[in-house]
Design an enzyme around this catalytic site. Structure first.
Site, PDB file in Angstrom:
ATOM      1  NE  ARG A 164      -3.745  -2.484   0.777  1.00 44.31           N
ATOM      2  CZ  ARG A 164      -3.673  -3.620   0.069  1.00 44.31           C
ATOM      3  NH1 ARG A 164      -2.889  -3.681  -1.006  1.00 44.31           N
ATOM      4  NH2 ARG A 164      -4.387  -4.680   0.391  1.00 44.31           N
ATOM      5  CD  GLU A 168     -11.351 -10.986   6.177  1.00 48.81           C
ATOM      6  OE1 GLU A 168     -10.589 -10.822   7.144  1.00 48.81           O
ATOM      7  OE2 GLU A 168     -11.304 -10.291   5.154  1.00 48.81           O
ATOM      8  CE  LYS A 199     -12.969  -7.794   6.852  1.00 52.71           C
ATOM      9  NZ  LYS A 199     -12.151  -6.773   7.497  1.00 52.71           N
ATOM     10  CB  SER A 226     -13.756  -3.189   0.260  1.00 52.17           C
ATOM     11  OG  SER A 226     -12.405  -3.037   0.596  1.00 52.17           O
ATOM     12  N   GLY A 227     -12.421  -6.101  -0.627  1.00 49.43           N
ATOM     13  CA  GLY A 227     -11.873  -7.094  -1.555  1.00 49.43           C
ATOM     14  C   GLY A 227     -11.406  -6.627  -2.923  1.00 49.43           C
ATOM     15  N   GLY A 228     -11.068  -5.337  -3.073  1.00 49.37           N
ATOM     16  CA  GLY A 228     -10.585  -4.869  -4.370  1.00 49.37           C
ATOM     17  C   GLY A 228     -11.631  -4.095  -5.164  1.00 49.37           C
ATOM     18  NE  ARG A 283      -7.825  -4.314  -0.693  1.00 50.50           N
ATOM     19  CZ  ARG A 283      -7.904  -5.449  -1.385  1.00 50.50           C
ATOM     20  NH1 ARG A 283      -7.308  -5.527  -2.565  1.00 50.50           N
ATOM     21  NH2 ARG A 283      -8.548  -6.482  -0.904  1.00 50.50           N
TER      22      ARG A 283
HETATM   23  P1  13P Z   1     -10.332  -5.067   2.178  1.00 49.73           P
HETATM   24  O1  13P Z   1     -11.554  -4.298   2.567  1.00 49.73           O
HETATM   25  O2  13P Z   1      -9.237  -4.218   1.582  1.00 49.73           O
HETATM   26  O3  13P Z   1     -10.657  -6.286   1.356  1.00 49.73           O
HETATM   27  O4  13P Z   1      -9.683  -5.623   3.517  1.00 49.73           O
HETATM   28  C1  13P Z   1     -10.483  -6.168   4.486  1.00 49.73           C
HETATM   29  C2  13P Z   1      -9.683  -7.046   5.340  1.00 49.73           C
HETATM   30  O5  13P Z   1      -9.704  -6.903   6.549  1.00 49.73           O
HETATM   31  C3  13P Z   1      -8.880  -8.107   4.708  1.00 49.73           C
HETATM   32  O6  13P Z   1      -8.525  -9.070   5.652  1.00 49.73           O
END
Ligand code: 13P
Length: 340
Positions: free
Chosen positions: A33, A177, A219, A260-262, A291
């Site tokens: 990042r 998650e 999550k 959010s995953g990208g 992100r």
């Molecule tokens: P993102 O929202 O960037 O996908 O990250 C969430 C997260 O905690 C990944 O483990």
């Protein structure tokens, strides 16, 4: 197990209209990042960035909990207050990422499994003394016509459930998650099929490990097409995602906080909003983005203390937009209220 304290933590985390900020990037991830703004990942720079995020004025109106990386739990704000203490003062619950990352799953080419169960109960005692009250463990699933394999689905579910049981016994609310990755050119239907299998296996494993569903949070990833193909409109993402959640997640689970995953920040907000417009749901549907909350703030900061206030405004703006989305009251025009 006495669940009184776990219930209190859950109640604080699911407060309306808030969500979670994931600020728990491991050192290799934060290095990536920081590379996007040409900044080196030193301990001092990581501390400075987390100081910007955690100190943002107004953040607690839209964020109930922040997930930290182990290193951050032991660091301090510029005035010497420990970061967990700073969060307590702001009425925000401190969480910690406790998994140790993923490795290839032996004998299952292309699949991965998450490590970190050995010694977890001991580590949790330390994190608790430092002020953390909830935890996170991420499992990832690669998608192709043949992935994830059955073994990966089963092993990751087992590890997530073991982690959750250990956490609850140590007084931590576990965030479970399972992330179905967005990489690839698969269809939204393929993502839906994989997500349904994954969540079914996860809740089966949680049941076997006697995890108290009322005292955990989920999550998950949203049901999306692979990122090498065209985007799907929010109404379609919402319909697929909510349909899968209804089939797999018991109503006893108090909250579902998406990663959010990208997705772009605005997509992640619009998709969450579309799901909440389909309500009422048995669970709270909110956000736990890294992100999609941090990207605009990081771009504003660029490692320069002179940009701190602008970065904090960008972060709080995104958090507010997502708080609206949690209520199904977000409109893209609200983006213009932004951060000036
Ligand atoms: P993102 O929202 O960037 O996908 O990250 C969430 C997260 O905690 C990944 O483990």
């Amino acid at each position: 197990m006495d669940t009184t304290e776990l219930q209190r933590t859950v109640a604080a985390l699911v407060q309306e209209p808030k969500g979670l900020l994931a600020a728990d990037e491991s050192n290799p991830t934060i290095a990536k990042r920081f590379a996007s703004i040409g900044l080196e990942s030193t301990e001092a720079n990581r501390r400075a960035w987390r100081d910007v995020l955690l100190g943002a004025p107004g953040l607690s109106e839209a964020v109930s909990g922040i997930i930290l990386y182990e290193e951050t739990l032991g660091q301090q704000a510029a005035d010497g207050t420990s970061f967990p203490q700073l969060l307590v003062q702001r009425g925000i619950v401190a969480g910690v990422k406790v998994d140790l990352g993923k490795v290839p799953l032996a004998n299952s080419l292309g699949d991965e499994v998450t490590e970190g169960l050995d010694g977890l109960a001991k580590r949790l005692q330390r994190y608790r003394a430092q002020g953390a009250r909830f935890a996170k463990w991420r499992a990832v699933y690669n998608v192709s016509p043949t992935l994830p394999g059955q073994l990966a689905v089963k092993e990751n579910a087992h590890a997530l459930a073991r982690y959750a049981a250990i956490c609850q016994n140590a007084g931590f609310v576990p965030i479970v998650e399972p992330e179905v990755l967005i990489d690839g050119d698969h269809t939204i239907e393929r993502c839906r099929e994989v997500t349904e299998q994954v969540l079914h296996a996860v809740f089966h494993a949680l049941h076997r490990q006697r995890v108290v569903l009322e005292c955990m949070l989920l999550k998950p990833s949203m049901v999306l097409p692979g990122k090498r193909g065209p985007n799907a409109p929010p109404a379609e993402v919402a319909q697929h995602t909510v349909a899968v959640l209804r089939r797999t997640v018991p109503a006893a689970v108090p909250g579902i906080f998406f990663l959010s995953g990208g997705q772009s920040p605005e997509e992640a907000t619009a998709n969450l909003d579309a799901m909440n417009r389909l309500g009422a749901h048995p669970w709270v549907l909110s956000f736990s983005y890294a992100r999609a909350l941090q990207e605009p703030a990081l771009a504003a900061w660029r490692g320069d203390p002179a940009n701190t206030a602008a970065a904090q405004r960008a972060l709080v703006h995104r958090a507010r937009m997502n708080a609206r989305a949690r209520e199904g009251r977000y409109e893209p025009e609200m983006e213009n209220e932004a951060a000036h």
